[in-house]
Design a protein around this motif. Structure first.
Motif, PDB file in Angstrom:
ATOM      1  N   PRO A 156       0.826  -1.221   0.000  1.00 48.41           N
ATOM      2  CA  PRO A 156       0.000   0.000   0.000  1.00 48.41           C
ATOM      3  C   PRO A 156       0.857   1.267   0.000  1.00 48.41           C
ATOM      4  CG  PRO A 156      -0.903  -1.591   1.535  1.00 48.41           C
ATOM      5  CD  PRO A 156       0.408  -2.150   1.064  1.00 48.41           C
ATOM      6  N   GLY A 157       0.512   2.203  -0.872  1.00 48.75           N
ATOM      7  CA  GLY A 157       1.204   3.480  -0.918  1.00 48.75           C
ATOM      8  C   GLY A 157       2.486   3.482  -1.725  1.00 48.75           C
ATOM      9  N   VAL A 158       2.854   2.331  -2.316  1.00 48.23           N
ATOM     10  CA  VAL A 158       4.089   2.234  -3.084  1.00 48.23           C
ATOM     11  C   VAL A 158       3.759   2.148  -4.575  1.00 48.23           C
ATOM     12  CG1 VAL A 158       6.117   0.834  -3.596  1.00 48.23           C
ATOM     13  CG2 VAL A 158       5.378   1.130  -1.229  1.00 48.23           C
ATOM     14  N   GLU A 159       4.335   3.038  -5.352  1.00 48.82           N
ATOM     15  CA  GLU A 159       4.177   2.983  -6.800  1.00 48.82           C
ATOM     16  C   GLU A 159       5.367   2.234  -7.384  1.00 48.82           C
ATOM     17  OE1 GLU A 159       3.564   6.756  -8.590  1.00 48.82           O
ATOM     18  OE2 GLU A 159       1.857   7.292  -7.310  1.00 48.82           O
ATOM     19  N   GLN A 160       5.115   1.057  -7.907  1.00 47.91           N
ATOM     20  CA  GLN A 160       6.185   0.224  -8.428  1.00 47.91           C
ATOM     21  C   GLN A 160       6.236   0.284  -9.949  1.00 47.91           C
ATOM     22  OE1 GLN A 160       5.055  -3.494  -6.569  1.00 47.91           O
ATOM     23  NE2 GLN A 160       6.734  -3.334  -5.111  1.00 47.91           N
ATOM     24  N   TYR A 161       7.440   0.347 -10.473  1.00 47.89           N
ATOM     25  CA  TYR A 161       7.627   0.349 -11.919  1.00 47.89           C
ATOM     26  C   TYR A 161       7.143  -0.973 -12.514  1.00 47.89           C
ATOM     27  CZ  TYR A 161      10.162  -0.114 -16.346  1.00 47.89           C
ATOM     28  OH  TYR A 161      10.495  -0.344 -17.659  1.00 47.89           O
ATOM     29  N   ILE A 162       7.609  -2.082 -11.968  1.00 45.03           N
ATOM     30  CA  ILE A 162       7.146  -3.399 -12.397  1.00 45.03           C
ATOM     31  C   ILE A 162       6.078  -3.862 -11.406  1.00 45.03           C
ATOM     32  CG2 ILE A 162       7.773  -5.781 -12.883  1.00 45.03           C
ATOM     33  CD1 ILE A 162      10.612  -4.856 -13.392  1.00 45.03           C
ATOM     34  N   PRO A 163       4.841  -4.032 -11.830  1.00 49.02           N
ATOM     35  CA  PRO A 163       3.789  -4.447 -10.898  1.00 49.02           C
ATOM     36  C   PRO A 163       4.022  -5.869 -10.409  1.00 49.02           C
ATOM     37  CG  PRO A 163       2.981  -4.489 -13.148  1.00 49.02           C
ATOM     38  CD  PRO A 163       4.342  -3.858 -13.202  1.00 49.02           C
TER      39      PRO A 163
END
Length: 357
Positions: A24-31
């Motif tokens: 939660p709250g983390v924007e990841q480049y590779i999902p």
């Protein structure tokens, strides 16, 4: 042939249906994919210990601690797992429930459970503090009380969940080191629960392989790809060749899915990550994983996979090439490690001859 890896296109596209952002709250480049897991060697304990995290879906995770029995002190093995449910709609980690398996009421077990709680919260919070752009790596120095103060956190986009690869002390000593990354095949895959750690490079079984003096040069080709081999390789399928029970070669072409049409580089990086993950009962040894971008724009991926149930160790080489028309070619050479170690020049020559266009 024994359980030597042969490709996973069907699994890959089936898993894409379960794509989601994990923490939660983390924007990841590779999902992250449902079923992805990681294990670390935790050197902060006196006894040999590993800690693993698995992502089931946006609301469900598990954290596991394992330490083997110590015969000299008659200490039994410890195997403690906490299954967490979280609120996926929050921007920070919020637990909504948990189930603890394998822990007693002893103070040591209670301390381990609390430690696992702390790690889950701390790793989530610390990952939110950094921006990991593209498919790259990042080192960040942070004060981390659980690891003794100022430490270096090493992040890598290929690593699922927290993207955490290592934690290193100020004196350079290893505190927390990634051991394996994998993807559960389905709900009955016990690979995460079964892992008990790995010591260095396990020895592969003793195997016999003799190069035939009568073998003639041969070209193996499929859909614009080719390499130079010899007649010891027998074609088993249109895009698959076997070297007896010793090795296999596959050549494949995969189209960039429509959902990735605006981000083909992301699809490439996702493939690289998937190529570096273990499957059911087979563990990718991160210490021996290598990714190299070649001068021609292709990407070479090397991994070692260990299957503790039968003692097999395989060395896996892949080359991923952008064909420039919305498709990627990928070539695989997988060979048992004991055979590769004694015949490196033979297999490396085949690898160097591969071309895709």
């Amino acid at each position: 042939m024994q359980r030597i890896r042969a490709g996973f296109c069907c699994l890959l596209f089936a898993a894409m249906a379960a794509l989601a952002t994990a923490v939660p709250g983390v924007e990841q480049y590779i999902p992250d994919f449902s079923g992805e897991y990681v294990y670390y060697k935790d050197n902060t304990f006196k006894n040999e210990s590993i800690v693993g995290f698995v992502y089931y879906d946006e609301a469900t995770y598990a954290v596991r601690y394992y330490s083997p029995a110590v015969a000299a002190t008659k200490m039994p093995a410890k195997d403690i797992t906490i299954y967490f449910s979280v609120n996926p709609d929050k921007a920070v980690l919020e637990l909504t429930g948990e189930t603890v398996i394998g822990a007693s009421d002893e103070a040591e077990d209670i301390d381990i459970v609390n430690y696992l709680h702390d790690l889950f919260y701390e790793f989530s919070a610390r990952r939110r503090k950094v921006s990991l752009a593209g498919g790259g790596k990042l080192d960040d120095t942070q004060d981390f009380a659980q690891f003794g103060g100022s430490v270096k956190l090493s992040f890598d986009a290929r690593v699922p969940i927290f993207n955490l690869a290592a934690i290193t002390a100020a004196d350079g000593s290893s505190l927390f080191q990634l051991e394996t990354v994998g993807l559960l095949h389905d709900s009955v895959d016990t690979s995460f629960a079964d892992f008990k750690g790995v010591h260095g490079l396990p020895a592969d079984k003793k195997r016999t392989f003799t190069k035939s003096r009568s073998a003639k040069a041969a070209t193996l080709a499929f859909d614009g790809q080719q390499l130079a081999a010899d007649t010891m390789w027998t074609q088993n399928m249109e895009n698959l060749w076997l070297l007896g029970d010793s090795a296999l070669i596959t050549m494949n072409v995969v189209a960039v899915p429509e959902s990735f049409s605006a981000a083909p580089d992301l699809f490439r990086d996702l493939l690289v990550r998937k190529f570096s993950q273990g499957t059911t009962g087979s563990y990718a040894l991160w210490q021996y994983s290598q990714v190299k971008e070649e001068k021609n724009g292709s990407v070479s991926i090397t991994n070692v996979f260990y299957q503790p149930d039968n003692g097999d160790v395989t060395r896996d080489f892949k080359v991923l090439t952008n064909l420039g028309d919305g498709r990627y070619a990928y070539f695989t050479l997988t060979v048992f490690d004991s055979i590769y170690q004694k015949n490196k020049s033979y297999f490396n020559k085949i690898l160097k001859s591969y071309r895709a266009q």
